[in-house]
Design an enzyme around this catalytic site. Structure first.
Site, PDB file in Angstrom:
ATOM      1  N   LYS A 190       6.527  -8.001  10.333  1.00 55.74           N
ATOM      2  CA  LYS A 190       7.787  -7.261  10.438  1.00 55.74           C
ATOM      3  C   LYS A 190       7.574  -6.273  11.586  1.00 55.74           C
ATOM      4  O   LYS A 190       7.776  -5.059  11.455  1.00 55.74           O
ATOM      5  CB  LYS A 190       8.076  -6.561   9.092  1.00 55.74           C
ATOM      6  CG  LYS A 190       9.447  -5.962   8.953  1.00 55.74           C
ATOM      7  CD  LYS A 190      10.558  -6.977   8.798  1.00 55.74           C
ATOM      8  CE  LYS A 190      11.913  -6.299   8.776  1.00 55.74           C
ATOM      9  NZ  LYS A 190      13.041  -7.229   8.889  1.00 55.74           N
ATOM     10  N   ASP A 222      11.694 -11.779   7.124  1.00 55.01           N
ATOM     11  CA  ASP A 222      13.020 -12.137   6.594  1.00 55.01           C
ATOM     12  C   ASP A 222      13.415 -13.539   7.063  1.00 55.01           C
ATOM     13  O   ASP A 222      13.933 -14.346   6.287  1.00 55.01           O
ATOM     14  CB  ASP A 222      14.084 -11.087   6.975  1.00 55.01           C
ATOM     15  CG  ASP A 222      13.900 -10.517   8.370  1.00 55.01           C
ATOM     16  OD1 ASP A 222      12.890 -10.837   9.028  1.00 55.01           O
ATOM     17  OD2 ASP A 222      14.769  -9.754   8.825  1.00 55.01           O
ATOM     18  N   ASP A 246       2.399 -12.178  -1.017  1.00 53.72           N
ATOM     19  CA  ASP A 246       2.673 -12.199  -2.451  1.00 53.72           C
ATOM     20  C   ASP A 246       4.045 -12.828  -2.699  1.00 53.72           C
ATOM     21  O   ASP A 246       4.208 -13.738  -3.529  1.00 53.72           O
ATOM     22  CB  ASP A 246       2.657 -10.725  -2.936  1.00 53.72           C
ATOM     23  CG  ASP A 246       2.664 -10.592  -4.434  1.00 53.72           C
ATOM     24  OD1 ASP A 246       2.667 -11.616  -5.127  1.00 53.72           O
ATOM     25  OD2 ASP A 246       2.667  -9.438  -4.920  1.00 53.72           O
ATOM     26  N   ASP A 250       5.059 -17.099  -3.697  1.00 55.15           N
ATOM     27  CA  ASP A 250       5.822 -17.449  -4.904  1.00 55.15           C
ATOM     28  C   ASP A 250       7.062 -18.262  -4.529  1.00 55.15           C
ATOM     29  O   ASP A 250       7.434 -19.204  -5.225  1.00 55.15           O
ATOM     30  CB  ASP A 250       6.238 -16.188  -5.669  1.00 55.15           C
ATOM     31  CG  ASP A 250       5.241 -15.858  -6.772  1.00 55.15           C
ATOM     32  OD1 ASP A 250       4.076 -16.285  -6.650  1.00 55.15           O
ATOM     33  OD2 ASP A 250       5.627 -15.181  -7.755  1.00 55.15           O
TER      34      ASP A 250
END
Ligand code: NAD
Length: 356
Positions: A190, A222, A246, A250
């Site tokens: 980012k 993003d 993390d 997922d």
């Protein structure tokens, strides 16, 4: 080769038993020793990671881990909660690189919420840095208007940080992994708003000069979250920090439809590792004999490949898993019409039989 077997809580004991069953079929000199961890260790010894368990893990070549946690421990002080055992193991073993492959098995294409053509043949690897970032930055805390502490906080803060050596070592891991695959690394950051991630991007770019045969792409987190559901097959290896990793791992795990299928590995610089399924202890189905043991069995395969130098045995386990899926055997989480529903132990037996 010494393996510390830490089944943990909930379905942890059920799924690890199946992975051990499969390892025992291999006819390799594996010395396996079990110990309590998580809530089970708290009940017996008053701590989720007792000294004896930590000692066993440190002395082993690899740790085969089930899962820890149960809602009943949510009221315990944070250091005594089962999940702290994983953080303690990561810290004490110096595990800094988390490998999460997301592979879509041909027979399970229908289990994904995405269109089959988007995920058929999917094989990506997310590498998450585990020791730095906002989860471990100092200072952290809460402030009130009077600079007191919770309760009555007016503000809370955590600090994001990365050091050059931390970024360099995870970048090397990613480029080396990509060399054995499709030679493409996407570094997720980012950098447009966070200084920490501009630094991340700069250091990854520097390390890349040592790997001219590997393509490097930078992507904002993003956009990466969008691309993972739009065109996941465009990725090969994704490398990113602790928090973005993390979340993205997922997200990637759900591309394939079932969390019960996804293994993971956390490695240190000596290739000693902790191998565990990506899912938790699933208290809702614990003790029912229905949990899918395949993520843990596939984690055992990763253990053979990365820490125990038995890539061929790992290939055999992975082939055995594909073969039981091809036979139509399914635990309830991956069941669909026309297939045969089996329980945890039956699935472990089927993989063992296919291996033989
Ligand atoms: P979870 O992964 O345990 O379960 C989420 C859902 O997936 C549940 O419906 C569960 O039944 C299902 N599921 C998970 N694994 C499955 C399997 N192998 N086969 C079939 N279905 C499966 O996540 P949760 O419910 O959010 O957390 C439960 C407990 O696990 C909590 O205490 C949490 O802190 C802990 N946890 C531990 C780890 C770990 O040990 N590494 C990771 C995540 C969560």
């Amino acid at each position: 080769m010494k393996i510390a077997v830490l089944p943990g809580d909930g379905i942890g004991t059920e799924i690890v038993a199946e992975a051990v069953k499969v390892l025992n079929v291999l006819d390799l000199p594996l010395e396996m020793e079990s110990a309590l961890v998580g809530g089970a260790a708290y009940e017996a010894h008053g701590h989720p990671l007792p000294e004896s368990t930590l000692k066993l893990a440190k002395e082993a070549d690899a740790v085969l881990f089930g899962a820890v946690g149960d809602w009943k421990y949510d009221t315990l002080d944070r250091p005594l909660r089962p999940e702290q055992a994983i953080l303690g193991l990561r810290k004490n073993l110096g595990l800094f690189a988390n490998f999460r492959p997301a592979i879509c098995y041909e027979q399970l294409v229908g289990a994904s919420s995405l269109k089959p053509e988007l995920i058929a043949g999917l094989d990506i690897l997310i590498i998450r840095e585990l020791t730095g970032d906002i989860y471990f930055g100092q200072p952290r805390g809460r402030r009130t208007a009077a600079d007191g502490h919770f309760p009555g906080s007016e503000e809370a803060f955590d600090t994001m940080r990365y050091s050059r050596p931390e970024i360099e070592r995870i970048a090397h891991v990613a480029f080396q992994a990509a060399r054995k695959r499709n030679k493409k690394v996407t570094s997720v950051d980012k950098a447009n708003v966070l200084e920490t991630f501009q630094f991340w991007k700069d250091v990854v770019t520097e390390v890349h000069t040592q790997y001219p045969d590997v393509e490097l792409q930078h992507m904002y987190v993003d956009n990466a979250a969008m691309q993972l559901v739009k065109a996941p097959k465009a990725f090969d290896v994704i490398v990113t920090g602790n928090m973005f990793g993390d979340i993205l791992s997922d997200e990637a795990s759900m591309l394939t439809g079932s969390i019960g299928m996804l293994p993971s590995a956390s490695l240190n610089s000596q290739n000693q590792g902790l191998y565990e399924p990506s899912h938790g202890s699933a208290p809702d189905i614990a003790g029912k004999g229905v949990a899918n043991p395949l993520a843990t069995i596939l984690s055992a395969a990763m253990m053979l490949r990365f820490s125990l130098n038995h890539a061929e045995a790992a290939d055999r386990i992975e082939a055995a898993v594909k073969s039981v899926l091809a036979q139509g055997l399914r635990t309830p989480d991956i069941y669909s019409e026309g297939t045969t529903k089996v329980g945890t132990a039956q699935m472990g037996d089927a993989v063992s039989k296919a291996l033989r």
